[in-house]
Design a protein around this motif. Structure first.
Motif, mmCIF file in Angstrom:
data_model
loop_
_atom_site.group_PDB
_atom_site.id
_atom_site.type_symbol
_atom_site.label_atom_id
_atom_site.label_comp_id
_atom_site.label_asym_id
_atom_site.label_seq_id
_atom_site.Cartn_x
_atom_site.Cartn_y
_atom_site.Cartn_z
ATOM 1 N N ASP A 64 -4.513 5.453 -7.814
ATOM 2 C CA ASP A 64 -4.368 6.814 -7.287
ATOM 3 C C ASP A 64 -5.561 7.184 -6.408
ATOM 4 O OD1 ASP A 64 -1.955 7.203 -8.554
ATOM 5 O OD2 ASP A 64 -2.793 8.320 -10.245
ATOM 6 N N LEU A 65 -6.768 6.896 -6.894
ATOM 7 C CA LEU A 65 -7.969 7.222 -6.132
ATOM 8 C C LEU A 65 -8.038 6.395 -4.854
ATOM 9 C CD1 LEU A 65 -10.695 8.611 -5.769
ATOM 10 C CD2 LEU A 65 -11.720 6.837 -7.229
ATOM 11 N N HIS A 66 -7.804 5.102 -4.961
ATOM 12 C CA HIS A 66 -7.903 4.221 -3.799
ATOM 13 C C HIS A 66 -6.858 4.601 -2.749
ATOM 14 C CE1 HIS A 66 -9.826 0.584 -2.244
ATOM 15 N NE2 HIS A 66 -8.658 0.227 -1.768
ATOM 16 N N PHE A 84 -7.323 7.345 0.145
ATOM 17 C CA PHE A 84 -8.090 7.089 1.375
ATOM 18 C C PHE A 84 -7.227 6.507 2.496
ATOM 19 C CE2 PHE A 84 -11.240 6.702 -2.086
ATOM 20 C CZ PHE A 84 -12.140 7.684 -1.682
ATOM 21 N N TYR A 85 -5.974 6.159 2.195
ATOM 22 C CA TYR A 85 -5.162 5.409 3.167
ATOM 23 C C TYR A 85 -3.818 6.097 3.380
ATOM 24 C CZ TYR A 85 -8.677 1.870 2.274
ATOM 25 O OH TYR A 85 -9.875 1.213 2.145
ATOM 26 N N PRO A 86 -3.642 6.763 4.517
ATOM 27 C CA PRO A 86 -2.397 7.506 4.774
ATOM 28 C C PRO A 86 -1.166 6.616 4.905
ATOM 29 C CG PRO A 86 -3.789 7.453 6.743
ATOM 30 C CD PRO A 86 -4.611 6.909 5.625
ATOM 31 N N ASP A 87 -1.341 5.326 5.213
ATOM 32 C CA ASP A 87 -0.196 4.434 5.417
ATOM 33 C C ASP A 87 0.091 3.560 4.200
ATOM 34 O OD1 ASP A 87 0.198 5.361 8.032
ATOM 35 O OD2 ASP A 87 -1.306 3.966 8.816
ATOM 36 N N TRP A 88 -0.330 4.002 3.043
ATOM 37 C CA TRP A 88 -0.152 3.218 1.811
ATOM 38 C C TRP A 88 1.338 2.984 1.540
ATOM 39 C CZ3 TRP A 88 -4.169 1.441 -1.301
ATOM 40 C CH2 TRP A 88 -3.814 0.886 -2.533
ATOM 41 N N ASP A 89 1.685 1.769 1.143
ATOM 42 C CA ASP A 89 3.060 1.382 0.853
ATOM 43 C C ASP A 89 3.250 1.354 -0.671
ATOM 44 O OD1 ASP A 89 5.495 0.040 0.449
ATOM 45 O OD2 ASP A 89 5.264 -1.161 2.262
ATOM 46 N N ARG A 90 3.846 2.419 -1.221
ATOM 47 C CA ARG A 90 4.013 2.498 -2.676
ATOM 48 C C ARG A 90 4.945 1.416 -3.199
ATOM 49 N NH1 ARG A 90 2.419 7.380 -5.232
ATOM 50 N NH2 ARG A 90 3.115 6.322 -7.126
ATOM 51 N N ALA A 91 5.964 1.083 -2.422
ATOM 52 C CA ALA A 91 6.898 0.043 -2.859
ATOM 53 C C ALA A 91 6.192 -1.303 -2.971
ATOM 54 C CB ALA A 91 8.077 -0.053 -1.889
ATOM 55 N N LEU A 92 5.309 -1.582 -2.008
ATOM 56 C CA LEU A 92 4.562 -2.834 -2.055
ATOM 57 C C LEU A 92 3.608 -2.845 -3.246
ATOM 58 C CD1 LEU A 92 4.018 -5.523 -0.575
ATOM 59 C CD2 LEU A 92 2.214 -4.354 0.688
ATOM 60 N N ALA A 118 -7.637 -6.064 -7.072
ATOM 61 C CA ALA A 118 -8.338 -5.955 -5.786
ATOM 62 C C ALA A 118 -7.435 -6.376 -4.633
ATOM 63 C CB ALA A 118 -9.601 -6.819 -5.813
ATOM 64 N N LEU A 119 -6.631 -7.410 -4.850
ATOM 65 C CA LEU A 119 -5.690 -7.853 -3.819
ATOM 66 C C LEU A 119 -4.652 -6.775 -3.526
ATOM 67 C CD1 LEU A 119 -5.162 -11.510 -5.076
ATOM 68 C CD2 LEU A 119 -6.259 -10.854 -2.935
ATOM 69 N N ILE A 120 -4.140 -6.137 -4.576
ATOM 70 C CA ILE A 120 -3.157 -5.063 -4.389
ATOM 71 C C ILE A 120 -3.769 -3.921 -3.592
ATOM 72 C CG2 ILE A 120 -1.783 -3.301 -5.578
ATOM 73 C CD1 ILE A 120 -1.489 -5.356 -7.895
ATOM 74 N N MET A 121 -5.005 -3.559 -3.931
ATOM 75 C CA MET A 121 -5.674 -2.465 -3.225
ATOM 76 C C MET A 121 -5.910 -2.790 -1.755
ATOM 77 S SD MET A 121 -8.462 -1.017 -5.954
ATOM 78 C CE MET A 121 -7.957 0.128 -7.255
#
Length: 280
Positions: A103-105, A108-116, A144-147
């Protein structure tokens, strides 16, 4: 294709010294969207220095480094969100659960892919409610890889990304890395000592030796053009051949195309054999 594109990552005659030791020596390299570049070299060859220069963590003494068309020294906040990095040692987030850390990470990223994110949590069998500090080293590396991947960065830099994963998880990750890069138009630069992983997924190989870029080739071209030659005494090497190493009548060369007088045998090498012959 590359001629009409801006390089995702470009090194131009970059050199870096630490006190009296040269870590990078007049290195030029251009990486483009869709490339998955495996970085190979002995410990101390300059791999980590190259990655840190690409991230702007350290500055070269000579030369320029650019990311997405901008000097790495002048990257905007927007461009910085297009770069993903997974260091060799997993990060902190002690005191957080996996889901709270994400959630915190993610904020910071507006283009985060929740499905991924969800897909990779399941792939690595991570419990969202688990405390980060209770994760194994391999599980922390998976997180870390997921983030690093869930916001689909244009440049993804991975320093020994799967060294802490078990063989099954490592194979799954490496199998998807190439497809993810192509799908997202990303450029991936990853270092690994596991040559089978490099051969499995890398589109290109960058091989460093004592700070110099010895080889940068597509994997398929490397298999065809890099050969270990056995020569007769009277052999004269054609001018187009680049000698990478030699020992007695054995010569490791690049740009091999056809037989010539005095050639006894030309052997193809896998990456492990190439690495050993280059450093023999």
């Amino acid at each position: 294709m590359e001629m009409n594109q801006t390089a995702t990552l470009a090194f131009s005659q970059v050199s870096k010294q630490f006190e009296q030791q040269t870590a990078l020596d007049d290195l030029s390299l251009q990486l483009y969207p869709g490339m998955v570049v495996g970085l190979l070299g002995q410990n101390g060859a300059g791999k980590s220095t190259l990655m840190r220069c690409a991230l702007g963590i350290i500055e070269p003494n000579v030369g320029e480094v650019s990311v997405l068309g901008s000097s790495v020294k002048e990257l905007s906040s927007e461009l910085k969100t297009q770069i993903g990095y997974v260091p060799q040692q997993p990060f902190g987030y002690e005191g957080f659960t996996v889901v709270k850390a994400l959630d915190l990470h993610r904020s910071f990223y507006p283009d985060w892919d929740r499905a991924l994110e969800t897909e990779w949590l399941q792939r690595f069998d991570l419990d969202p409610k688990q405390q980060v500090q209770r994760l194994s080293v391999g599980q922390r590396q998976s997180l870390a890889l997921i983030m690093a991947m869930s916001y689909r960065p244009k440049l993804l830099i991975l320093d020994e990304p799967v060294a802490s994963l078990d063989p099954i998880a490592r194979r799954k990750f490496m199998a998807d890395l190439f497809d993810l890069a192509l799908e997202s138009g990303s450029c991936v630069l990853f270092s690994s000592h596991i040559t089978s992983d490099l051969e499995r997924v890398a589109s290109h190989l960058a091989l460093l030796k004592q700070g110099k870029l010895v080889l940068f080739k597509e994997i398929d071209a490397l298999r065809e053009q890099v050969k270990l030659l056995t020569l007769a005494e009277e052999a004269q090497l054609p001018e187009e051949l680049q000698v990478l190493n030699s020992q007695g009548n054995k010569v490791l060369v690049d740009n091999f195309k056809q037989d010539f007088t005095g050639l006894i045998r030309a052997e193809s090498l896998n990456l492990e054999q190439l690495f050993m012959e280059l450093h023999s």
